[in-house]
Scaffold this motif. Structure first.
Motif, mmCIF file in Angstrom:
data_model
loop_
_atom_site.group_PDB
_atom_site.id
_atom_site.type_symbol
_atom_site.label_atom_id
_atom_site.label_comp_id
_atom_site.label_asym_id
_atom_site.label_seq_id
_atom_site.Cartn_x
_atom_site.Cartn_y
_atom_site.Cartn_z
ATOM 1 N N LYS A 37 0.843 -1.186 0.000
ATOM 2 C CA LYS A 37 0.000 0.000 0.000
ATOM 3 C C LYS A 37 0.884 1.244 0.000
ATOM 4 O O LYS A 37 2.055 1.178 0.296
ATOM 5 C CB LYS A 37 -0.856 0.038 1.277
ATOM 6 N N LYS A 38 0.263 2.384 -0.280
ATOM 7 C CA LYS A 38 0.947 3.657 -0.094
ATOM 8 C C LYS A 38 0.983 3.933 1.397
ATOM 9 O O LYS A 38 0.086 3.519 2.141
ATOM 10 C CB LYS A 38 0.195 4.778 -0.805
ATOM 11 N N ILE A 39 2.002 4.647 1.843
ATOM 12 C CA ILE A 39 2.151 4.899 3.281
ATOM 13 C C ILE A 39 0.964 5.675 3.849
ATOM 14 O O ILE A 39 0.583 5.478 4.998
ATOM 15 C CB ILE A 39 3.492 5.592 3.590
ATOM 16 N N CYS A 40 0.355 6.518 3.029
ATOM 17 C CA CYS A 40 -0.793 7.300 3.508
ATOM 18 C C CYS A 40 -2.021 6.425 3.752
ATOM 19 O O CYS A 40 -2.911 6.805 4.517
ATOM 20 C CB CYS A 40 -1.134 8.410 2.525
ATOM 21 N N CYS A 41 -2.071 5.264 3.125
ATOM 22 C CA CYS A 41 -3.248 4.396 3.224
ATOM 23 C C CYS A 41 -3.042 3.207 4.162
ATOM 24 O O CYS A 41 -3.978 2.471 4.449
ATOM 25 C CB CYS A 41 -3.623 3.882 1.838
ATOM 26 N N ALA A 42 -1.809 3.017 4.598
ATOM 27 C CA ALA A 42 -1.505 1.901 5.489
ATOM 28 C C ALA A 42 -1.894 2.265 6.926
ATOM 29 O O ALA A 42 -1.793 3.414 7.332
ATOM 30 C CB ALA A 42 -0.021 1.560 5.422
ATOM 31 N N CYS A 43 -2.357 1.331 7.658
ATOM 32 C CA CYS A 43 -2.665 1.471 9.090
ATOM 33 C C CYS A 43 -3.644 2.610 9.402
ATOM 34 O O CYS A 43 -3.341 3.486 10.213
ATOM 35 C CB CYS A 43 -1.373 1.661 9.874
ATOM 36 N N PRO A 44 -4.816 2.607 8.809
ATOM 37 C CA PRO A 44 -5.751 3.714 9.042
ATOM 38 C C PRO A 44 -6.227 3.822 10.489
ATOM 39 O O PRO A 44 -6.487 4.932 10.972
ATOM 40 C CB PRO A 44 -6.919 3.404 8.102
ATOM 41 N N ASP A 45 -6.337 2.701 11.192
ATOM 42 C CA ASP A 45 -6.829 2.741 12.566
ATOM 43 C C ASP A 45 -5.848 3.447 13.496
ATOM 44 O O ASP A 45 -6.229 4.337 14.262
ATOM 45 C CB ASP A 45 -7.111 1.334 13.083
ATOM 46 N N THR A 46 -4.570 3.042 13.438
ATOM 47 C CA THR A 46 -3.588 3.679 14.315
ATOM 48 C C THR A 46 -3.315 5.109 13.887
ATOM 49 O O THR A 46 -3.032 5.971 14.720
ATOM 50 C CB THR A 46 -2.262 2.885 14.350
ATOM 51 N N LYS A 47 -3.437 5.385 12.605
ATOM 52 C CA LYS A 47 -3.240 6.754 12.106
ATOM 53 C C LYS A 47 -4.318 7.673 12.671
ATOM 54 O O LYS A 47 -4.030 8.782 13.129
ATOM 55 C CB LYS A 47 -3.288 6.770 10.579
ATOM 56 N N LYS A 48 -5.564 7.208 12.665
ATOM 57 C CA LYS A 48 -6.677 8.011 13.180
ATOM 58 C C LYS A 48 -6.497 8.302 14.672
ATOM 59 O O LYS A 48 -6.652 9.443 15.115
ATOM 60 C CB LYS A 48 -8.000 7.289 12.937
ATOM 61 N N LEU A 49 -6.148 7.267 15.438
ATOM 62 C CA LEU A 49 -5.943 7.447 16.876
ATOM 63 C C LEU A 49 -4.785 8.406 17.153
ATOM 64 O O LEU A 49 -4.884 9.281 18.011
ATOM 65 C CB LEU A 49 -5.682 6.102 17.547
#
Length: 80
Positions: A37-49
């Protein structure tokens, strides 16, 4: 016209982009595999938190969420 050598701008851009991406394609094991994935789209849950915590409390108070997001990105194959 002026006898000056010209350079193909698209090849220069491609080279600089590929050089920048070289560091992103290394996994924790050191093998050269491209992240899925692109780094901006990886790990959306931890990114949001992480983002919510930083907005509400500031970066200094959110090291737990920042570290969790970095760990997730590394597990996805990003060298961060």
């Amino acid at each position: 016209m002026g006898g000056l050598p010209t350079q193909n701008p698209s090849s220069a851009i491609t080279l600089s982009v590929s050089q920048k991406n070289e560091g992103l394609t290394m996994t924790a094991s050191g093998s050269n595999s491209k992240p899925k994935k692109k780094i901006c789209c990886a790990c959306p849950d931890t990114k949001k938190l992480r983002d919510e915590c930083v907005v509400e409390h500031g970066e200094a108070a959110c090291s737990k969420w920042i570290d969790a997001h970095l760990k997730c990105l590394r597990s996805e194959g990003f060298n961060v």
